[in-house]
Scaffold this active site. Structure first.
Site, short mmCIF file in Angstrom:
data_model
loop_
_atom_site.label_atom_id
_atom_site.label_comp_id
_atom_site.label_asym_id
_atom_site.label_seq_id
_atom_site.Cartn_x
_atom_site.Cartn_y
_atom_site.Cartn_z
N ASP A 139 -36.01 42.49 5.81
CA ASP A 139 -35.09 41.73 4.95
C ASP A 139 -35.92 40.88 4.00
O ASP A 139 -37.09 40.59 4.26
CB ASP A 139 -34.17 40.82 5.78
N SER A 140 -35.29 40.49 2.89
CA SER A 140 -35.98 39.60 1.96
C SER A 140 -36.31 38.28 2.63
O SER A 140 -37.27 37.61 2.26
CB SER A 140 -35.08 39.34 0.75
N TYR B 253 -33.91 37.89 -3.12
CA TYR B 253 -33.98 39.09 -3.94
C TYR B 253 -32.71 39.25 -4.80
O TYR B 253 -32.70 40.02 -5.76
CB TYR B 253 -34.05 40.34 -3.06
N GLY B 254 -31.66 38.56 -4.39
CA GLY B 254 -30.31 38.83 -4.91
C GLY B 254 -30.17 38.85 -6.42
O GLY B 254 -29.38 39.61 -6.96
N CYS C 75 -30.95 44.60 4.63
CA CYS C 75 -30.74 43.78 3.44
C CYS C 75 -29.91 44.62 2.48
O CYS C 75 -30.31 45.74 2.13
CB CYS C 75 -32.09 43.44 2.81
N ASN C 76 -28.75 44.11 2.11
CA ASN C 76 -27.88 44.89 1.21
C ASN C 76 -28.50 45.06 -0.15
O ASN C 76 -28.37 46.11 -0.78
CB ASN C 76 -26.53 44.18 1.07
N THR C 77 -29.17 44.02 -0.64
CA THR C 77 -29.75 44.08 -1.97
C THR C 77 -30.81 45.18 -2.03
O THR C 77 -30.84 45.99 -2.97
CB THR C 77 -30.35 42.71 -2.35
N GLU D 49 -30.32 29.49 3.18
CA GLU D 49 -31.75 29.38 3.50
C GLU D 49 -32.18 27.92 3.58
O GLU D 49 -33.10 27.57 4.30
CB GLU D 49 -32.59 30.14 2.47
N CYS E 155 -23.73 40.92 2.84
CA CYS E 155 -25.06 40.33 2.72
C CYS E 155 -25.41 39.86 4.12
O CYS E 155 -24.59 39.21 4.78
CB CYS E 155 -25.05 39.15 1.75
N THR E 156 -26.61 40.20 4.55
CA THR E 156 -26.95 39.93 5.94
C THR E 156 -27.10 38.43 6.24
O THR E 156 -27.16 38.04 7.39
CB THR E 156 -28.23 40.68 6.34
N HIS E 157 -27.16 37.61 5.20
CA HIS E 157 -27.18 36.17 5.44
C HIS E 157 -25.80 35.61 5.80
O HIS E 157 -25.69 34.56 6.42
CB HIS E 157 -27.63 35.42 4.18
N1 DGL Z 1 -29.85 39.24 2.83
C1 DGL Z 1 -29.91 39.98 1.62
C2 DGL Z 1 -28.74 40.92 1.52
O1 DGL Z 1 -28.22 41.39 2.53
C3 DGL Z 1 -30.01 39.20 0.34
C4 DGL Z 1 -30.76 37.97 0.34
C5 DGL Z 1 -31.48 37.75 -0.97
O2 DGL Z 1 -30.84 37.51 -1.99
O3 DGL Z 1 -32.68 37.83 -0.90
O4 DGL Z 1 -28.35 41.24 0.43
#
Ligand code: DGL
Length: 274
Positions: A11-12, A43-44, A74-76, A159, A193-195
């Protein structure tokens, strides 16, 4: 015989830990190696090219650590890098290894979860603007209408653990409302988004009990389990001593503190940077 190793989880930042927790619950004997690119997160809002470049570096690192299989938790990264890595890079760098993402498993089940046929998707700007969810969902449930909304502030809020502060709550409520306003029949919201699973209760309280809020981790774990049953050539290359190692591109002390919050357990990571 090919070398054996752990399942790599990338993940990012910290969000992939919500997926890792579910993977470990489903596959308790397997070994895992988590890499969070925390020094370069989020990363988003990054461009397609940059997300691809960073993700490929992370995948190569996890392969170098001996992982035969890498999950982009990570979805992104799944939206912007997975396809290119699978189709272009993998045949060259490690043709017998595999890289899987989180979007396809989620869209495979989403159609079964909605009764009204209207689902809401909340994700980073990168994930939403890529159109990956409507494209993938159309393959498995073309009758379902997708209503998407990007939440660029959420990952930084999470975060920095400000999502429960008053200002954070206000941002989150506004975004949820903006998505719900798109259609009154939305009955299912995917946290794409995994967050976002750390916000699940907050979002449930905002939308009320008639609307189900779906986190991806358990779905991804279920689908990975099925994948391993169907692919013994990968499954037999995975080590099973029930251990997890953590790597971060951030200072380990910083990662360990925040990761312990996400995972609800003590974490001791090692440093890796590119
Ligand atoms: N957790 C990441 C996701 O699932 C994105 C987090 C990020 O923006 O880095 O998209």
């Amino acid at each position: 015989m090919e070398l054996q190793g752990p399942i790599g989880v990338f993940d990012s930042g910290y969000g992939g830990l919500t997926v890792l927790a579910e993977l470990r619950a489903k596959l308790p004997q397997h070994d895992f190696l988590y890499f969070g690119d925390n020094a370069r997160a989020p990363y988003g809002n990054r461009s397609f090219d940059v997300v691809y470049e960073f993700t490929l570096e992370a995948v190569k690192f996890l392969f170098d650590q001996g992982c035969p299989l890498v999950i982009l938790a990570c979805n992104t990264a799944s939206a912007k890098a997975l396809r290119t890595i699978q189709q272009k890079d993998l045949p060259q760098i490690a043709p017998n290894n595999r890289v899987l993402g989180v979007i396809r498993p989620s869209t495979e089940v989403l159609g079964e979860r909605t009764k009204s046929g209207h689902v809401g998707i909340l994700g980073t700007a990168g994930t939403i603007n890529s159109g990956s969810y409507p494209i993938e969902l159309a393959k498995f449930a073309p009758e379902v209408a997708v209503h998407q909304h990007a939440c660029p502030m959420w990952v930084p809020l999470i975060e920095n653990q400000q999502h429960e502060h008053e200002a954070g709550r206000l941002f989150i409520a506004e975004d949820v409302q903006a998505m719900m306003n798109q259609h009154q029949a939305i009955d299912t919201i995917l946290l794409a988004c995994t967050h976002y699973p750390v916000l699940k209760q907050q979002i449930e309280a905002l939308v009320g009990p008639a609307i189900q809020v779906v986190a991806q981790g358990a779905i991804v774990a279920e689908k990975l389990n099925a994948y391993l049953v169907a692919h013994p050539e990968i499954e037999t290359r995975l080590t099973k001593t029930a251990t997890t190692k953590f790597f971060t591109s951030e200072t380990p002390r910083v990662f360990d503190e925040k990761a312990s919050y996400f995972l609800q357990q003590e974490v001791a990571s090692e440093h890796h940077s590119f």
